[in-house]
Design a protein around this motif. Sequence first.
Motif, short mmCIF file in Angstrom:
data_model
loop_
_atom_site.label_atom_id
_atom_site.label_comp_id
_atom_site.label_asym_id
_atom_site.label_seq_id
_atom_site.Cartn_x
_atom_site.Cartn_y
_atom_site.Cartn_z
N MET A 1 0.84 -1.18 0.00
CA MET A 1 0.00 0.00 0.00
C MET A 1 0.89 1.25 0.00
N ALA A 2 0.57 2.18 -0.86
CA ALA A 2 1.35 3.42 -0.97
C ALA A 2 1.11 4.30 0.25
N PRO A 3 2.16 5.02 0.72
CA PRO A 3 1.96 5.91 1.87
C PRO A 3 1.04 7.06 1.51
N LYS A 4 0.22 7.47 2.48
CA LYS A 4 -0.69 8.59 2.24
C LYS A 4 0.04 9.90 2.48
N MET A 5 -0.26 10.88 1.65
CA MET A 5 0.31 12.22 1.82
C MET A 5 -0.49 12.93 2.91
N MET A 6 0.22 13.59 3.80
CA MET A 6 -0.46 14.38 4.82
C MET A 6 -0.96 15.67 4.21
N LYS A 7 -2.16 16.02 4.53
CA LYS A 7 -2.71 17.29 4.05
C LYS A 7 -2.56 18.31 5.16
N SER A 8 -1.89 19.40 4.85
CA SER A 8 -1.74 20.46 5.84
C SER A 8 -2.77 21.55 5.57
N LYS A 9 -3.13 22.23 6.64
CA LYS A 9 -4.09 23.32 6.51
C LYS A 9 -3.42 24.51 5.83
N VAL A 10 -4.18 25.20 5.03
CA VAL A 10 -3.69 26.39 4.36
C VAL A 10 -3.53 27.49 5.39
N PRO A 11 -2.38 28.18 5.41
CA PRO A 11 -2.22 29.30 6.35
C PRO A 11 -3.25 30.39 6.06
N MET A 12 -3.93 30.84 7.09
CA MET A 12 -4.96 31.87 6.90
C MET A 12 -4.31 33.25 6.80
N PHE A 13 -4.76 34.02 5.82
CA PHE A 13 -4.22 35.35 5.58
C PHE A 13 -4.61 36.31 6.69
N SER A 14 -3.66 37.15 7.06
CA SER A 14 -3.90 38.19 8.04
C SER A 14 -3.06 39.41 7.67
N VAL A 15 -3.69 40.55 7.54
CA VAL A 15 -2.96 41.77 7.20
C VAL A 15 -1.92 42.07 8.28
N GLU A 16 -2.30 41.88 9.53
CA GLU A 16 -1.40 42.18 10.63
C GLU A 16 -0.15 41.28 10.63
N ASP A 17 -0.31 40.05 10.20
CA ASP A 17 0.79 39.08 10.20
C ASP A 17 1.20 38.70 8.78
N TYR A 18 1.16 39.67 7.86
CA TYR A 18 1.43 39.38 6.45
C TYR A 18 2.78 38.71 6.24
N ASP A 19 3.84 39.23 6.86
CA ASP A 19 5.17 38.66 6.64
C ASP A 19 5.23 37.19 7.03
N ASP A 20 4.64 36.85 8.18
CA ASP A 20 4.60 35.45 8.62
C ASP A 20 3.76 34.61 7.67
N TRP A 21 2.60 35.15 7.27
CA TRP A 21 1.72 34.42 6.35
C TRP A 21 2.42 34.12 5.03
N LYS A 22 3.14 35.10 4.50
CA LYS A 22 3.82 34.92 3.22
C LYS A 22 4.83 33.77 3.30
N ILE A 23 5.59 33.73 4.37
CA ILE A 23 6.59 32.65 4.53
C ILE A 23 5.88 31.30 4.67
N LYS A 24 4.84 31.25 5.49
CA LYS A 24 4.10 30.00 5.67
C LYS A 24 3.45 29.54 4.37
N MET A 25 2.91 30.49 3.60
CA MET A 25 2.27 30.14 2.34
C MET A 25 3.30 29.63 1.34
N GLN A 26 4.47 30.25 1.30
CA GLN A 26 5.51 29.79 0.39
C GLN A 26 5.93 28.36 0.75
N VAL A 27 6.10 28.08 2.01
CA VAL A 27 6.45 26.73 2.45
C VAL A 27 5.33 25.75 2.11
N HIS A 28 4.09 26.16 2.37
CA HIS A 28 2.92 25.30 2.09
C HIS A 28 2.86 24.94 0.61
#
Length: 103
Positions: A1-28
């Motif tokens: 049986m093939a291993p299942k890929m883990m699904k991660s949650k999409v980082p939620m956008f926040s104007v206040e935390d834009y820099d953090d969101w951008k990095i998390k979204m790029q990684v995601h």
Amino acid sequence: MAPKMMKSKVPMFSVEDYDDWKIKMQVHLSAMNDEMWSVIEDGPLVIVKSNTSNDQTTETVQIIPKPKKEWTDEDKRRNNLDNVAKNQGCKSRKSEIGRFLTA
């Protein structure tokens, strides 16, 4: 049986935390596919092939768009990365979804 890929949650956008969101979204997005971030930066991938016509007079290989009827399953998957990126962008927003669809 093939291993299942883990699904991660999409980082939620926040104007206040834009820099953090951008990095998390790029990684995601990069975790989903190595080519995904280049789609964000450069736009949709263009599926191409080498021109093998006999009328080439130079030694330089000419790269031309590959007709859709010649696309492989991998070509179709790569072409769809733009749609996947837009979908992830829409999922990261609670509202104002239209901005991602028109970008």
